[in-house]
Design an enzyme around this catalytic site. Structure first.
Site, PDB file in Angstrom:
ATOM      1  CG  ASP A 159      -1.735  -1.521   1.003  1.00 43.33           C
ATOM      2  OD1 ASP A 159      -2.375  -1.480   0.093  1.00 43.33           O
ATOM      3  OD2 ASP A 159      -1.789  -2.232   2.228  1.00 43.33           O
ATOM      4  CG  HIS A 187      -3.256  -5.281   3.392  1.00 39.03           C
ATOM      5  ND1 HIS A 187      -2.931  -4.414   2.307  1.00 39.03           N
ATOM      6  CD2 HIS A 187      -3.845  -6.564   2.938  1.00 39.03           C
ATOM      7  CE1 HIS A 187      -3.147  -5.204   1.077  1.00 39.03           C
ATOM      8  NE2 HIS A 187      -3.648  -6.234   1.449  1.00 39.03           N
TER       9      HIS A 187
HETATM   10  P1  NAX Z   1      -2.309 -18.175  -4.317  1.00 36.83           P
HETATM   11  O1  NAX Z   1      -3.569 -18.527  -4.098  1.00 36.83           O
HETATM   12  O2  NAX Z   1      -1.427 -17.859  -5.625  1.00 36.83           O
HETATM   13  O3  NAX Z   1      -1.141 -18.915  -3.374  1.00 36.83           O
HETATM   14  C1  NAX Z   1      -1.288 -19.190  -2.055  1.00 36.83           C
HETATM   15  C2  NAX Z   1      -0.473 -20.453  -1.855  1.00 36.83           C
HETATM   16  O4  NAX Z   1      -0.747 -20.728  -0.440  1.00 36.83           O
HETATM   17  C3  NAX Z   1      -1.190 -21.761  -2.641  1.00 36.83           C
HETATM   18  O5  NAX Z   1       0.069 -22.342  -3.053  1.00 36.83           O
HETATM   19  C4  NAX Z   1      -1.616 -22.620  -1.411  1.00 36.83           C
HETATM   20  O6  NAX Z   1      -1.346 -23.867  -1.867  1.00 36.83           O
HETATM   21  C5  NAX Z   1      -0.570 -22.027  -0.282  1.00 36.83           C
HETATM   22  N1  NAX Z   1      -1.125 -22.436   1.084  1.00 36.83           N
HETATM   23  C6  NAX Z   1      -2.559 -22.758   1.269  1.00 36.83           C
HETATM   24  N2  NAX Z   1      -2.616 -23.095   2.950  1.00 36.83           N
HETATM   25  C7  NAX Z   1      -1.318 -23.245   3.184  1.00 36.83           C
HETATM   26  C8  NAX Z   1      -0.874 -23.496   4.276  1.00 36.83           C
HETATM   27  N3  NAX Z   1      -1.689 -23.914   5.203  1.00 36.83           N
HETATM   28  N4  NAX Z   1       0.571 -23.719   4.329  1.00 36.83           N
HETATM   29  C9  NAX Z   1       1.423 -23.589   3.257  1.00 36.83           C
HETATM   30  N5  NAX Z   1       0.864 -22.955   2.057  1.00 36.83           N
HETATM   31  C10 NAX Z   1      -0.513 -22.736   2.147  1.00 36.83           C
HETATM   32  O7  NAX Z   1      -2.283 -16.602  -3.652  1.00 36.83           O
HETATM   33  P2  NAX Z   1      -1.417 -15.421  -3.880  1.00 36.83           P
HETATM   34  O8  NAX Z   1      -1.665 -14.363  -4.608  1.00 36.83           O
HETATM   35  O9  NAX Z   1       0.059 -15.840  -3.676  1.00 36.83           O
HETATM   36  O10 NAX Z   1      -1.553 -14.713  -2.530  1.00 36.83           O
HETATM   37  C11 NAX Z   1      -1.169 -15.058  -1.049  1.00 36.83           C
HETATM   38  C12 NAX Z   1      -1.819 -14.231  -0.058  1.00 36.83           C
HETATM   39  O11 NAX Z   1      -1.409 -12.910  -0.030  1.00 36.83           O
HETATM   40  C13 NAX Z   1      -3.149 -14.224  -0.139  1.00 36.83           C
HETATM   41  O12 NAX Z   1      -3.795 -14.531   1.161  1.00 36.83           O
HETATM   42  C14 NAX Z   1      -3.483 -12.912  -0.626  1.00 36.83           C
HETATM   43  O13 NAX Z   1      -4.799 -12.135  -0.028  1.00 36.83           O
HETATM   44  C15 NAX Z   1      -2.409 -12.060   0.253  1.00 36.83           C
HETATM   45  N6  NAX Z   1      -2.040 -10.810  -0.128  1.00 36.83           N
HETATM   46  C16 NAX Z   1      -1.599  -9.776   0.635  1.00 36.83           C
HETATM   47  C17 NAX Z   1      -1.206  -8.568   0.312  1.00 36.83           C
HETATM   48  C18 NAX Z   1      -0.715  -7.564   1.352  1.00 36.83           C
HETATM   49  O14 NAX Z   1      -0.543  -6.641   0.977  1.00 36.83           O
HETATM   50  N7  NAX Z   1      -0.648  -7.906   2.724  1.00 36.83           N
HETATM   51  C19 NAX Z   1      -1.230  -8.327  -1.309  1.00 36.83           C
HETATM   52  C20 NAX Z   1      -1.081  -9.368  -2.051  1.00 36.83           C
HETATM   53  C21 NAX Z   1      -2.019 -10.501  -1.717  1.00 36.83           C
HETATM   54  O15 NAX Z   1      -3.366 -10.485  -2.053  1.00 36.83           O
END
Ligand code: NAX
Length: 332
Positions: A159, A187
């Site tokens: 952000d 966030h």
């Molecule tokens: P993806 O769905 O592409 O990847 C997430 C990965 O996490 C997948 O490979 C999944 O299998 C894995 N996963 C799920 N449960 C798990 C667990 N218990 N242990 C280990 N791995 C696990 O999502 P992606 O686009 O990479 O986003 C990841 C996270 O970042 C989401 O929660 C998203 O909302 C968050 N974000 C946070 C941001 C921030 O500024 N704080 C911005 C970007 C993003 O939106």
């Protein structure tokens, strides 16, 4: 060369992971002369994808990467680590309420907190990226009582970077000439991007962003909503959520922790509130911080006007609600 740093990245087979593993492996966070051992955690059904990521990282032939440890076992992932990027979380599915997503995700962070408590170094620095990032970080710290809670932080750097880029574009200046924009609070769409204390270098002169832009209604209106809704705008354009920019922001955040902030500059991150700026003590609130010797301090004494106070109160209220829902979900 220095001793290797053990770094865990969770969700390493996901979108953000794909960029983040490369950036960390390239030396962008811990330094070009610091070897890293990458512990890469994802869930069992993603192991084949994760192995593909490891093949590519090997093929990058990165001098900093000393070893790769792909795993679906939190014990292996967190064993003796120095730093953790907790990115892995369940994505929002169609028809899912925000509350359901929060309940599912905080349970992941409860389990990971317990595992960090058992297996990580007590000095580990934990950055939570997976949403709801602030509240997940709070839960993770709560279930890792043997690790100082100051070692946990939540990411609002994306952000901050988005806000900085908007102002730089508006002024037609390089992004690095805009400094000290603050992201306050959660966030989420209640976050408050605040330029009141920010400066810009325009034609060689350092001026306040307010004086440079001279448009109060933009800075209190469109600017704020553009930053708040930027994630949605990226999804609309790309049909996928922000990934490269999120990975870059995660690297910026951890680099600030590892290497400190520059003189006169601060960065925003979600940290435990001590009640500063009339915020509720104990929630993970994004504040402006300076960092020295891997320890953050909230920047104190910034004047807060009525407009800003209203914004801080709104985001604080949401964080308290999230905290209460999360604690209840973890007890079920
Ligand atoms: P993806 O769905 O592409 O990847 C997430 C990965 O996490 C997948 O490979 C999944 O299998 C894995 N996963 C799920 N449960 C798990 C667990 N218990 N242990 C280990 N791995 C696990 O999502 P992606 O686009 O990479 O986003 C990841 C996270 O970042 C989401 O929660 C998203 O909302 C968050 N974000 C946070 C941001 C921030 O500024 N704080 C911005 C970007 C993003 O939106």
């Amino acid at each position: 060369m220095a001793e290797p740093v053990r770094v865990c990245i969770t969700g390493a087979a996901g979108q953000i992971g794909y960029s983040l593993v490369y950036m960390v492996g390239s030396g962008a966070v811990f330094g070009a002369d610091t070897p890293v051992i990458l512990h890469l955690l994802d869930i069992a059904p993603m192991m084949s994808v994760l192995n593909g990521v490891c093949m590519e990282i090997s093929d990058c032939a990165l001098p900093c990467v000393r070893d790769l440890i792909p795993t679906d076992n939190p014990e292996v992932a967190f064993k003796d680590i120095d730093a953790a990027f907790l990115v892995g979380a369940m994505p929002r599915k169609e028809g899912m309420e925000r509350k359901d997503l929060l309940a599912a995700n905080v349970k992941i962070f409860k389990v990971q907190g317990e595992a960090l408590d058992k297996f990580a170094k007590k000095s580990v620095k934990v950055l939570v990226v997976g949403n709801p990032a602030n509240t997940n970080a709070l839960i993770c710290a709560k279930y890792a009582p043997s690790i100082p809670r100051e070692n946990f932080s939540a990411m609002t750097r994306l952000d901050q970077n988005r806000a900085q880029a908007q102002i730089a574009q508006r002024l037609g200046i390089p992004v690095m000439d805009v400094k000290n924009i603050i992201i306050w609070g959660n966030h989420s769409s209640t976050q408050f991007p605040d330029v009141r204390h920010a400066s810009a270098t325009v034609n060689g002169q350092k001026v306040s962003v307010y004086d440079a832009i001279k448009d109060d209604s933009y800075l209190k209106g469109d600017f704020i909503t553009t930053v708040q809704k930027r994630g949605g705008a990226v999804i609309a354009a790309r049909r996928l959520s922000s990934a490269m920019s999120a990975a870059k922001a995660a690297c910026d955040h951890m680099k600030s922790i590892w290497q400190g902030t520059s003189e006169g500059q601060y960065v925003s991150m979600g940290v435990f509130s001590d009640g500063s700026y009339n915020t509720p003590e104990g929630v993970m609130f994004s504040f402006p911080v300076t960092i020295k010797d891997k320890k953050w301090s909230i920047v104190m004494g910034l004047p807060i006007d009525d407009f800003a106070q209203g914004k801080l109160d709104a985001t604080a209220k949401e964080l308290c609600e999230e905290r209460d829902d999360a604690i209840a979900a973890c007890q079920n």
